[in-house]
Motif scaffolding. Structure first.
Motif, PDB file in Angstrom:
ATOM      1  N   HIS A  13       0.831  -1.205   0.000  1.00 33.25           N
ATOM      2  CA  HIS A  13       0.000   0.000   0.000  1.00 33.25           C
ATOM      3  C   HIS A  13       0.861   1.250   0.000  1.00 33.25           C
ATOM      4  CE1 HIS A  13      -1.673   3.323   2.436  1.00 33.25           C
ATOM      5  NE2 HIS A  13      -2.749   3.146   1.693  1.00 33.25           N
ATOM      6  N   ARG A  17       1.041   3.799  -3.120  1.00 33.16           N
ATOM      7  CA  ARG A  17       0.601   5.159  -2.783  1.00 33.16           C
ATOM      8  C   ARG A  17       1.650   6.180  -3.186  1.00 33.16           C
ATOM      9  NH1 ARG A  17       1.110   8.520   1.844  1.00 33.16           N
ATOM     10  NH2 ARG A  17      -0.734   9.808   2.245  1.00 33.16           N
ATOM     11  N   GLU A  18       2.915   5.910  -2.850  1.00 31.63           N
ATOM     12  CA  GLU A  18       3.976   6.854  -3.180  1.00 31.63           C
ATOM     13  C   GLU A  18       4.202   6.924  -4.684  1.00 31.63           C
ATOM     14  OE1 GLU A  18       6.557   9.872  -2.460  1.00 31.63           O
ATOM     15  OE2 GLU A  18       5.136   8.923  -1.085  1.00 31.63           O
ATOM     16  N   ARG A  53      -7.724  -0.400   0.088  1.00 32.36           N
ATOM     17  CA  ARG A  53      -7.424   0.665   1.049  1.00 32.36           C
ATOM     18  C   ARG A  53      -7.147   1.977   0.327  1.00 32.36           C
ATOM     19  NH1 ARG A  53      -2.315   0.748   5.257  1.00 32.36           N
ATOM     20  NH2 ARG A  53      -2.775   2.772   6.224  1.00 32.36           N
ATOM     21  N   LEU A  54      -6.417   1.910  -0.781  1.00 28.59           N
ATOM     22  CA  LEU A  54      -6.142   3.108  -1.577  1.00 28.59           C
ATOM     23  C   LEU A  54      -7.431   3.672  -2.171  1.00 28.59           C
ATOM     24  CD1 LEU A  54      -2.886   1.905  -3.336  1.00 28.59           C
ATOM     25  CD2 LEU A  54      -3.056   3.851  -1.772  1.00 28.59           C
ATOM     26  N   GLN A  57      -9.165   5.737   0.257  1.00 25.32           N
ATOM     27  CA  GLN A  57      -8.479   7.018   0.440  1.00 25.32           C
ATOM     28  C   GLN A  57      -8.634   7.931  -0.766  1.00 25.32           C
ATOM     29  OE1 GLN A  57      -4.570   5.437   1.237  1.00 25.32           O
ATOM     30  NE2 GLN A  57      -4.897   5.400   3.439  1.00 25.32           N
ATOM     31  N   LEU A  59      -7.517   7.480  -3.854  1.00 22.20           N
ATOM     32  CA  LEU A  59      -6.386   7.489  -4.776  1.00 22.20           C
ATOM     33  C   LEU A  59      -6.552   6.476  -5.905  1.00 22.20           C
ATOM     34  CD1 LEU A  59      -3.440   7.749  -2.226  1.00 22.20           C
ATOM     35  CD2 LEU A  59      -4.639   9.590  -3.404  1.00 22.20           C
ATOM     36  N   ILE A 164      -3.570  14.721  -3.387  1.00 19.68           N
ATOM     37  CA  ILE A 164      -3.197  14.135  -4.664  1.00 19.68           C
ATOM     38  C   ILE A 164      -2.835  15.217  -5.674  1.00 19.68           C
ATOM     39  CG2 ILE A 164      -5.598  14.048  -5.478  1.00 19.68           C
ATOM     40  CD1 ILE A 164      -2.795  11.485  -6.227  1.00 19.68           C
TER      41      ILE A 164
END
Length: 226
Positions: A13, A17-18, A53-54, A57, A59, A164
């Motif tokens: 994750h 994410r990064e 999970r992303l 969020q 994303l 973002i």
């Protein structure tokens, strides 16, 4: 084993994410479970957990029969969020300037000092996640003196929603010529001088500069004119 799976999902994750924030995974790009599973050497269930999970969020998005993909750039969402932030953050900053005490001033100065001394880029040229974290602390320090926890919470929630776009302003928006350090210094100076009018003008300009670079990208893709 459950703990190991959770740890792996957290690591995956964090990495995905990064990569989204860095623009390595571009807006709208499909995220295929099989490919990611092979790349990270984990099961597809671990990848699915990380992507879910992303998605929570904001994303990543998922669609029936299409799977997961990086959230796409949306002009309407960008414009609405920019307008909301400009209105709410301006109100909260104005209140901070009116109500903030010497502790508020000291906290803002300290946060700015940390920001000014944190490198924006890593040795490999990628943008530093640490800098963005310190950047958020600085902006929150300017708003913390407002004396209204509800307004502060709304302002910070809007800032969080815009994460973002802040992260994409350089790798996606290609805004390389921006003197963001000067913008922050001028914003701090106006706040400490208790000049609410100038501080608000600088804040709105600061917010819109981030949006403008991405707005140009969206419009180019829409019209096909570069």
């Amino acid at each position: 084993m459950a703990g190991v799976k959770t740890t792996r999902a957290a690591a995956v994750h964090a990495q995905i994410r990064e990569e989204i924030f860095q623009g390595t995974l571009s807006p709208g790009q499909r995220l295929r479970l099989v490919e990611l599973s092979r790349r990270f050497e984990v099961s597809q269930s671990v990848i699915r957990e990380a992507l879910t999970r992303l998605s929570e969020q904001g994303l990543v998005v998922s669609a029936p029969q299409q799977g997961f993909s990086v959230v796409a750039l949306s002009l309407q969402h960008l414009d609405e969020l920019t307008e909301a932030r400009a209105e709410i953050e301006s109100m909260v900053l104005r209140l901070s300037i009116e109500r903030g005490d010497i502790k508020w001033e000291a906290a803002a100065v300290a946060a700015h000092h940390q920001l000014a001394n944190t490198p924006v880029a890593l040795p490999d040229g990628s943008l530093s996640a640490e800098w963005f974290a310190v950047h958020e602390q600085f902006h929150q320090s300017l708003l913390d003196g407002c004396g209204n926890d509800r307004l502060l919470a709304v302002a910070m929630a809007l800032r969080d929603a815009a994460t973002i776009y802040r992260r994409w302003s350089v790798p996606v928006g290609h805004d390389y010529d921006r003197d963001v350090a000067r913008e922050h210094q001028e914003l701090l100076d106006a706040a400490l001088a208790r000049d609410a009018r100038v501080a608000v003008e600088l804040l709105v300009r600061h917010i819109d500069r981030t949006s403008a670079s991405l707005r140009a990208v969206i419009e180019t893709k829409t019209t096909g004119v570069g």
